[in-house]
Design an enzyme around this catalytic site. Structure first.
Site, PDB file in Angstrom:
ATOM      1  N   SER A 220     -18.988 -31.388  -6.833  1.00  9.16           N
ATOM      2  CA  SER A 220     -19.079 -30.002  -7.252  1.00  9.16           C
ATOM      3  C   SER A 220     -19.902 -29.169  -6.512  1.00  9.16           C
ATOM      4  O   SER A 220     -20.772 -29.323  -5.594  1.00  9.16           O
ATOM      5  CB  SER A 220     -19.712 -30.123  -8.593  1.00  9.16           C
ATOM      6  N   ASP A 221     -19.407 -27.879  -6.401  1.00 11.04           N
ATOM      7  CA  ASP A 221     -20.069 -26.739  -5.923  1.00 11.04           C
ATOM      8  C   ASP A 221     -21.284 -26.795  -6.710  1.00 11.04           C
ATOM      9  O   ASP A 221     -21.334 -27.248  -7.783  1.00 11.04           O
ATOM     10  CB  ASP A 221     -19.302 -25.588  -5.872  1.00 11.04           C
ATOM     11  N   TRP A 222     -22.556 -26.153  -6.346  1.00 10.01           N
ATOM     12  CA  TRP A 222     -23.757 -26.198  -7.067  1.00 10.01           C
ATOM     13  C   TRP A 222     -23.765 -25.586  -8.192  1.00 10.01           C
ATOM     14  O   TRP A 222     -23.580 -24.318  -8.085  1.00 10.01           O
ATOM     15  CB  TRP A 222     -24.867 -25.658  -5.963  1.00 10.01           C
ATOM     16  N   ALA A 224     -21.753 -25.987 -10.617  1.00 10.21           N
ATOM     17  CA  ALA A 224     -20.121 -25.686 -11.062  1.00 10.21           C
ATOM     18  C   ALA A 224     -19.844 -26.545 -12.220  1.00 10.21           C
ATOM     19  O   ALA A 224     -18.972 -26.267 -12.939  1.00 10.21           O
ATOM     20  CB  ALA A 224     -19.125 -25.870  -9.831  1.00 10.21           C
TER      21      ALA A 224
END
Length: 793
Positions: A220-222, A224
């Protein structure tokens, strides 16, 4: 049973859940019982920062994404990839979080500089070369952000509405090329697509893990990951960690049957496979090539020169030993080497245009304009650590009156995000003795978020509880508010300065960063402007370096317009009026308006070129190197002409509709019929070329390329397709393939261009299809300069 299944069987549910969430801000979890190491990762699009932001462990600063794409050079990316891998291993990093392969849908996009191109084929080719090169040395790349994260406005909540054909042919294509190149990791995005957040979106199953057979890890993006039951979907690791939604709540959800344990098992299999690839599971990581400081600098310098695009030139460039050169522009002394946001690294060495040009030309410098009133972190040569008596500052971590630790730091701006000492401390003190190097009114202050105090010579002169101007955490980290006092000082004065920060936990604000900032005395704006124009009038050549600022072009927000900030346009016009040999260097990561472009002798686009900016610029301006770049994105005359511009979602439902479909970038420009300032693929060199004898056999095209100029050069041969009277909605033309050639003066070479089948296909409800009949192949040196054509059935 496979090795991976054997290891999986040794893990209970709690152990498996620990692995699907990070163990730190930039670290994947490990498990000693099965020989799995923790795996540090790092932001990586333009250099490898490592787990922490620490100037004492500097990183090589590479050219930005737009600059790398402007080279149109797969072989160069192989060298860059080796350097990235070497930097990663030096910093004990198993994966670099890059490249960023979202598309330039709008020139207003805040991370436009970090992405490669407006075209999916060019983006895909550069991305594939990047991924293959990094991973050849045992370090994982991580193409991001899957998918349609093409702007920054409300990036956490935007819902992109796009049809399947648009997604398949444009936005998914670079990810497909990256997977075909063997990517071991993909990062999914903050935004939603067609109503579902990307960390739980069906696009992670199809086409990514299904049709494309991606067997790596989706991270995941941080921050997200939005839910616990979403763990049943396609994201494999939630970052940063430990992620509260995927800890004990996920164990409980599995035990209640709300999330199948088989879904967790599949994530762990992917993580173990990834760990084997990078040498973190009972193995030894591969050792990439060793780069010395000198060899790294040489590569970055060559790459920066090859990326620079000579957009216009009346013959003034290359310069031939001028007697006096007026160097103007604030960016000449304080340029932007890189874009803001997670792509930021801290280089141990930089060369500004002033540094580089002064080494080879008789330069006289004055800025001419002040871009803003922002202070800068106190320069190392002006400050002494009171603890050590050496250049730098003393940073103390405090818990009340108790000193937890003291560090000698060598930068005035410190990033404390993720720092273990900072997480344990209640407050921080940054101290240094400031030496004044010029008389006049100085600004002395701080930048940060929290309760701040400024002390000068033992007296508290400023206190303030500073809250962030925006809501994006990246903006809070990299562009915090500033506060200051003014002092009239004489050259040689010395002041003891202390900056204190206490985070405000009640406001949810951790320790992000702390800056001891100064603003040197400077001439009044009108006097400075007049001095620059007068200097230009008296010199043989004027070089004006213009550019954007971190407040305009960065991660976390989109641009509001395409104008250069301050009086830069006015300065260029005034200088050009008094000196016909005015060269303008544009230091921006993305397009800007240039109302003076037809009134100057030359326009050179340098992008954000990395730490060797000045040296590379000197090479290009003097002709030691050719400006090798070709535009990876269209540059407009004025913003009003841009056919696809919107980046702001609807205020009611947060939707951002991609109603233009497949017509973005040069495709949209061609459809609109409006001519830009400089078209996609455009770029001049220091020699001339003639293309002839186009021949096609199957999907292989060959072209005779002759260097008709007086010196060796490089040309990028570009192949586009079109289809008259198509039954399918198509662009006027679209890029199919490209090839670069080099030739000596008078030499003739053959360029071979392989046209991939996909460039003839279009997406339908039944999958990929090729419309029967003839396509037209156009070959030339930009999307509008295509002298050669042939029919292909």
């Amino acid at each position: 049973m496979s090795e991976i299944d054997d290891l999986l069987a040794k893990l209970d549910l709690e152990a498996k859940v620990r692995l699907v969430s990070g163990s730190g801000v930039f670290r994947f979890a490990g498990d000693a019982s099965i020989g799995l190491d923790e795996m540090p990762v790092s932001d990586g699009p333009s250099g490898v920062r490592g787990e922490l932001w620490d100037e004492r462990d500097p990183s090589v600063s590479l050219p930005s994404g737009t600059a790398l794409a402007a080279t149109w050079d797969r072989e160069l990316l192989a060298e860059i990839g080796a350097l990235i891998a070497a930097e990663a291993r030096r910093k004990n990093v198993y994966a670099v979080l890059g490249p960023t392969i979202n598309l330039h849908r709008s020139p207003l996009g805040g991370r436009h500089f970090e992405c490669f191109s407006e075209d999916p084929v060019l983006t895909g080719e550069i991305a594939a070369a990047y991924v293959s090169a990094v991973q050849a040395h045992g370090v994982s790349a991580c193409p991001k952000h899957y998918v349609a994260n093409d702007s920054e406005t409300e990036r956490f909540t935007t819902d992109v509405i796009a049809d399947d054909r648009t997604l398949r042919e444009l936005y998914l294509y670079p990810f497909e090329r990256s997977v075909r190149a063997g990517a071991w990791m993909i990062m999914d995005a903050y935004n939603s697509v067609n109503g579902t957040t990307m960390t739980e979106n069906a696009l992670l199953d199809e086409p990514l893990k299904g049709e494309w057979n991606f067997d790596g890890v989706v991270v995941s993006d941080w921050t997200a990951v939005r839910s616990t039951d979403g763990a049943a979907k396609g994201t494999d690791i939630a970052m940063p960690g430990p992620w509260e939604l995927w800890g004990a709540p996920l164990v409980e959800a599995v035990r209640k049957g709300e999330v199948p344990e088989a879904a967790i098992d599949e994530k762990v299999r992917r993580i173990l496979r990834f760990a084997i690839r990078v040498g973190a599971l009972n193995g030894t990581p591969l050792q990439p090539p060793v780069f010395t400081d000198e060899s790294a600098q040489a590569l970055v310098r060559a790459a920066a020169a090859k990326a620079m695009v000579l957009a216009a030139n009346d013959g003034t460039l290359p310069l031939d030993k001028p007697a006096r050169v007026a160097l103007l522009g604030a960016a000449a002394a304080e340029p932007r080497f890189m874009g803001g946001g997670s792509a930021t690294v801290i280089p141990g060495h930089t060369t500004s245009p002033l540094d580089g040009l002064s080494a080879v030309l008789p330069v006289e410098y004055t800025p001419g304009v002040h871009l803003n009133d922002h202070m800068i972190p106190v320069p190392l040569d002006l400050v002494t650590d009171p603890e050590t008596g050496t250049p730098g500052l003393s940073l103390r971590y405090l818990d009340g009156d108790k000193i937890l630790d003291t560090e000698h730091r060598t930068a005035g701006g410190l990033m404390l995000f993720g720092n273990p000492n900072a997480m344990a401390a209640k407050s921080f003190e940054l101290r240094g003795k400031l030496r004044v190097d010029s008389a006049g009114e100085w600004r002395i202050g701080f930048a940060g978020v929290g309760a701040l105090r400024l002390e000068i010579d033992g007296e508290t002169v400023l206190t303030d509880t500073v809250m962030p101007d925006g809501t994006d955490p990246v903006e809070m980290l990299l562009n915090p508010p500033q506060r200051f006092v003014t002092r009239e000082l004489a050259e040689g004065d010395e002041l003891e300065v202390l900056v204190e920060l206490a985070p405000v936990p009640a406001a949810g604000l951790p320790a992000l960063g702390l800056t001891f900032a100064v603003g040197r005395p400077r001439r009044a704006a009108d006097a400075e402007f007049a001095a620059a124009v007068e200097l230009a009038r008296t010199c043989e050549v004027a070089v004006v370096v213009v550019g954007t600022t971190e407040q305009i072009e960065s991660e976390g927000f989109d641009r509001k317009d395409l104008r250069l900030p301050g009086r830069q346009d006015e300065l260029v016009a005034a200088v050009a009026a008094v000196n016909p040999r005015t060269i303008v260097v544009v230091n921006s990561g993305a397009p800007v308006e240039m109302p003076w472009r037809d009134d100057v002798a030359a326009v050179l686009l340098s992008w954000f070129p990395g730490q060797e900016f000045g040296s590379a610029l000197a090479d290009v301006l003097t002709g030691a190197a050719e400006p090798g770049g070709r535009l990876p994105t269209t540059w407009p005359k004025v913003m009003a002409d841009v056919p696809v511009l919107d980046t702001a979602p609807d205020a009611t439902d947060h939707s951002l509709r991609y109603d233009e479909g497949i017509h973005i970038g040069y495709r949209a420009w061609l459809k609109s019929g409006v001519a830009p300032a400089y078209p996609f693929g455009h770029g001049l060199g220091y020699t001339n070329w003639e293309l002839s004898d186009l021949s096609v056999s199957g999907r292989t095209a060959t072209v005779t390329v002759r260097n008709t100029g007086a010196r060796r050069g490089r040309q990028v041969v570009q192949a586009y397709l079109s289809r008259e009277d198509s039954a399918v909605d198509r662009p006027v033309r679209w890029l199919s393939a490209f090839a670069a050639v080099e030739a000596d003066a008078g030499e003739t070479v053959t360029a071979t261009v392989e046209l991939p089948r996909r460039s003839f296909e279009h997406w339908t409800a039944k999958g990929w299809a090729v419309e029967p009949g003839a396509f037209t192949l156009h070959v030339g040196t930009s999307v509008v300069d295509l002298p050669l054509t042939a029919d292909i059935s």
